[in-house]
Design a protein around this motif. Structure first.
Motif, PDB file in Angstrom:
ATOM      1  N   ALA A 267      49.679  32.192  37.109  1.00 21.17           N
ATOM      2  CA  ALA A 267      48.696  33.291  37.636  1.00 21.17           C
ATOM      3  C   ALA A 267      47.651  31.619  38.747  1.00 21.17           C
ATOM      4  O   ALA A 267      47.282  32.161  40.183  1.00 21.17           O
ATOM      5  N   VAL A 268      47.428  31.022  38.252  1.00 19.10           N
ATOM      6  CA  VAL A 268      46.419  29.834  39.001  1.00 19.10           C
ATOM      7  C   VAL A 268      47.467  29.475  39.935  1.00 19.10           C
ATOM      8  O   VAL A 268      46.742  29.140  40.605  1.00 19.10           O
TER       9      VAL A 268
ATOM     10  N   ASP B 239      43.760  37.958  41.323  1.00 23.67           N
ATOM     11  CA  ASP B 239      43.613  39.278  39.562  1.00 23.67           C
ATOM     12  C   ASP B 239      45.246  39.017  38.877  1.00 23.67           C
ATOM     13  O   ASP B 239      46.289  38.031  39.016  1.00 23.67           O
ATOM     14  N   ILE B 240      44.979  38.793  37.688  1.00 23.09           N
ATOM     15  CA  ILE B 240      46.205  38.943  36.843  1.00 23.09           C
ATOM     16  C   ILE B 240      45.604  40.892  35.706  1.00 23.09           C
ATOM     17  O   ILE B 240      45.018  41.085  35.851  1.00 23.09           O
TER      18      ILE B 240
ATOM     19  N   ARG C  26      51.336  41.391  35.659  1.00 29.52           N
ATOM     20  CA  ARG C  26      51.556  41.215  37.607  1.00 29.52           C
ATOM     21  C   ARG C  26      49.571  40.332  38.076  1.00 29.52           C
ATOM     22  O   ARG C  26      49.434  40.440  37.521  1.00 29.52           O
ATOM     23  N   PHE C  27      50.613  40.044  39.667  1.00 29.27           N
ATOM     24  CA  PHE C  27      49.825  38.904  39.497  1.00 29.27           C
ATOM     25  C   PHE C  27      49.744  39.166  41.471  1.00 29.27           C
ATOM     26  O   PHE C  27      50.166  40.031  42.198  1.00 29.27           O
ATOM     27  N   ARG C  28      48.152  39.442  41.333  1.00 26.03           N
ATOM     28  CA  ARG C  28      47.584  39.462  42.541  1.00 26.03           C
ATOM     29  C   ARG C  28      47.546  38.798  43.657  1.00 26.03           C
ATOM     30  O   ARG C  28      46.826  37.131  43.889  1.00 26.03           O
ATOM     31  N   VAL C  29      48.573  38.720  44.380  1.00 25.55           N
ATOM     32  CA  VAL C  29      48.522  37.065  45.434  1.00 25.55           C
ATOM     33  C   VAL C  29      48.773  37.809  46.657  1.00 25.55           C
ATOM     34  O   VAL C  29      49.533  38.978  47.684  1.00 25.55           O
TER      35      VAL C  29
ATOM     36  N   ASN D 189      44.989  48.159  28.345  1.00 24.89           N
ATOM     37  CA  ASN D 189      44.833  47.955  29.376  1.00 24.89           C
ATOM     38  C   ASN D 189      43.990  46.004  29.996  1.00 24.89           C
ATOM     39  O   ASN D 189      42.706  47.058  29.497  1.00 24.89           O
ATOM     40  N   VAL D 190      44.054  45.274  30.018  1.00 24.98           N
ATOM     41  CA  VAL D 190      44.087  44.383  30.593  1.00 24.98           C
ATOM     42  C   VAL D 190      43.736  43.791  32.158  1.00 24.98           C
ATOM     43  O   VAL D 190      45.061  43.602  32.667  1.00 24.98           O
ATOM     44  N   VAL D 191      42.840  43.029  32.776  1.00 23.41           N
ATOM     45  CA  VAL D 191      42.710  43.085  34.044  1.00 23.41           C
ATOM     46  C   VAL D 191      41.576  42.021  33.965  1.00 23.41           C
ATOM     47  O   VAL D 191      40.233  41.604  34.067  1.00 23.41           O
ATOM     48  N   MET D 192      42.227  40.663  34.368  1.00 26.41           N
ATOM     49  CA  MET D 192      41.326  39.286  35.150  1.00 26.41           C
ATOM     50  C   MET D 192      41.414  39.110  36.421  1.00 26.41           C
ATOM     51  O   MET D 192      42.133  38.093  37.111  1.00 26.41           O
ATOM     52  N   ARG D 193      39.600  39.257  36.635  1.00 28.32           N
ATOM     53  CA  ARG D 193      39.526  38.273  38.233  1.00 28.32           C
ATOM     54  C   ARG D 193      39.210  36.617  38.254  1.00 28.32           C
ATOM     55  O   ARG D 193      38.744  36.743  37.265  1.00 28.32           O
ATOM     56  N   ILE D 194      40.244  36.394  38.658  1.00 23.91           N
ATOM     57  CA  ILE D 194      39.973  34.654  38.500  1.00 23.91           C
ATOM     58  C   ILE D 194      39.128  34.218  39.701  1.00 23.91           C
ATOM     59  O   ILE D 194      39.714  34.396  41.250  1.00 23.91           O
TER      60      ILE D 194
END
Length: 585
Positions: free
Chosen positions: A213-214, A220-221, A233-236, A300-305
């Motif tokens: 993802a990085v 976001d992941i 899913r990746f938010r790109v 459900n897990v969401v990670m903001r990078i």
């Protein structure tokens, strides 16, 4: 295989002094290390067995009941002798429940059960107390396993039997075939060794997802659990892109791993939790803001990078048009007044506000922020995080900030009339206030303040500028190609052929650099509403939104649609992006 003590230290569950004390007691008493750690209160029983499962590359489960038809497959005497329970049967695969799958006696288990040659034995891990409870419930102690005393007679399955080597059962190296190399991911206070081939598969899998993802530049992941799969899913560039799904059997372990890294309760699965992970990825320090949410199929897990090193703090490079930038800089350099930003989540408001603070930050000024949450650390700025659970909300925090002798205050968001009232009064009494609201346009922000109960006289005299912003995707520079728009495309944008004369439109064909999307990166649009005397007069007279917008345009404001169309004519973005991002116009 990594030692349990070393694994627990790396995960932050123990420190070296605690481990040495436990090893000393273990050596003296002869007990197992895990039992010693639990008896000392360093670990809960659930945490201990979860990490034993991670160490072995197995699933950790919390069984409530066993299937009656499976109980007959293992007689009471054998179940109690080996300390195992039949947990699941999938075709030729028999999964056994154990609190110690590394027990060497299990090498003889298959032979003593006399299972058919095609049957494969697998293990999953549960706590010792859970195994004991289920053992007593389903395999009561009876003399000589007399079938007449409540235990159904057991008949050995037909077929020959082969002893399966323990290494074949427990070796984690074969569990993630084809997953690829894992990039460097580690705790900020440790160095990750890319050559650690004995890391548990779940750890390698989570590390690989974060690193990927990085590397893709994702913001976001998302880990979304469904009935038969965990979708990643990746938010790109603002859009979610689906990635290859990990093996379904790892989805609960992946969530547990992330919860351990985020230092939240791994056993709490019934309510949302928030945490943060600080790691080093590809030689960069990255913050992950982690949010978990219970769903019908799991968490459900969401990670903001949050990449501190990639934060752009130069206002001249954010996409401002020259005229808009001049107006904005003049506003934020004033000694008092209010500068408001509006736009949906993910439109870049935080980046613009941080860039503004960085531009006007001066040792001679006391610059303070009130945020929920604090996303990036700004040198020389006093940053305060809102914590509603302790009663520190935006209104209370803003009152407290006012007693700290500030020159500049940045309020993360104006959510209610009370916060708006305090912010307006601060702007009127010699402070520069920067903040955000959620509206569709700059003129609508003024209407929102009035709806919150703020007197139009205060709004007109305190607000300097209102900025509505959006992010549009850029055409990929590697695969861009010029084209001539057709009549349907011009109609969609409400333009004539004459209005685009002399301009060359571009679009992306799709290539490996942009992942086949035709877009790479984003550029910001800034609708700057300056409070001029005419605009101020319209606010005082309670003009409706349409009339106020017309006055602002006559005073030189370019709407988001005007700005987006300009970017399209320059070949920066596409007509699809123009329509999608500025639909409200």
């Amino acid at each position: 295989m990594k030692q349990l003590g070393k694994l627990l230290i790396e995960e932050g569950m123990l420190d070296q002094a605690q481990l040495e004390k436990a090893l000393e007691i273990q050596k003296r008493d002869g007990a197992k290390l895990g039992a010693t750690l639990v008896s000392l209160g360093y670990l809960t029983e659930e945490a201990l067995y979860y990490f034993l499962a991670v160490q072995l590359g197995l699933d950790f489960v919390e069984p409530k009941e066993l299937e009656p038809e499976l109980i007959r497959q293992i007689p009471s005497a054998m179940a109690r002798k080996f300390g195992v329970l039949p947990y699941r049967r999938d075709g030729a695969v028999l999964t056994l429940l154990s609190s110690d799958p590394s027990d060497p006696r299990y090498l003889a288990l298959r032979e003593e059960l006399m299972l058919p040659a095609q049957t494969e034995i697998r293990f999953c891990v549960a706590t010792e107390s859970a195994v004991a409870h289920l053992m007593d419930r389903h395999y009561p102690v009876v003399e000589a396993d007399n079938p007449s005393q409540g235990q159904a007679a057991w008949t050995p399955p037909e077929g020959s039997q082969d002893v399966v080597e323990r290494e074949k059962l427990l070796n984690p190296e074969d569990l993630l075939q084809g997953e690829g190399e894992v990039e460097s991911v580690a705790g900020v206070d440790e160095e990750y060794d890319e050559n650690k081939a004995d890391d548990a598969p779940v750890i390698r899998l989570v590390n690989s997802i974060i690193s990927s993802a990085v590397g893709r530049g994702a913001s976001d992941i998302h880990l979304n659990p469904f009935e038969k799969a965990m979708v990643v899913r990746f938010r790109v560039d603002g859009n979610l892109i689906t990635q290859p799904s990990p093996p379904p059997k790892y989805r609960r372990a992946m969530v547990a791993r992330l919860k351990v890294m985020a230092k939240v309760d791994i056993m709490e699965k019934r309510k949302p939790q928030d945490g943060r992970i600080k790691i080093r990825v590809q030689s960069k320090t990255i913050d992950l803001r982690v949010s978990t949410l219970p769903t019908i199929y799991g968490e459900n897990v969401v990670m903001r990078i949050l990449d501190q090193q990639s934060l752009q703090l130069d206002l001249t490079k954010l996409g401002f048009e020259p005229a808009e930038l001049e107006t904005y800089l003049a506003a934020i350099r004033k000694p008092y007044g209010m500068v408001l930003h509006t736009g949906p989540t993910g439109s870049g408001k935080t980046t613009t506000l941080y860039s503004a603070l960085s531009t006007i930050n001066d040792p001679a000024k006391n610059v303070m922020t009130l945020e929920d949450p604090v996303e990036y650390n700004l040198p020389g700025v006093v940053q305060c995080q809102v914590t509603p659970e302790t009663g520190l909300n935006f209104s209370m925090g803003l009152r407290a900030n006012m007693r700290q002798d500030p020159n500049v205050i940045m309020v993360g968001e104006i959510r209610d009339g009370e916060t708006a009232d305090i912010a307006i009064k601060a702007a009127l009494t010699g402070h520069l206030v920067l903040s955000t609201l959620h509206t569709n346009s700059a003129p609508a922000t003024v209407m929102r303040l009035v709806d919150m109960g703020i007197d139009p006289m205060y709004v007109g005299s305190s607000v300097l500028v209102v900025v509505a912003q959006r992010l549009v995707r850029r055409v990929c520079k590697e695969c861009t190609e010029p084209y001539e728009p057709d009549e349907d495309e011009l109609l969609k944008l409400r333009l004539t052929r004459e209005e685009i004369e002399g301009h060359t439109c571009h679009r992306g064909r799709g290539c490996a650099v942009c992942g086949g999307t035709g877009y790479k990166g984003r550029v910001a649009l800034y609708e700057i509403m300056k409070i001029t005397p005419k605009v101020e007069e319209a606010i005082y007279s309670h003009a409706d939104l349409n009339d106020l917008t017309e006055v602002c345009i006559s005073e030189g404001m370019s709407t988001l649609r005007m700005l987006a169309v300009k970017k399209w004519k320059m070949g920066v973005t596409t007509s699809d992006e123009v329509v999608a991002v500025t639909a409200a116009d």
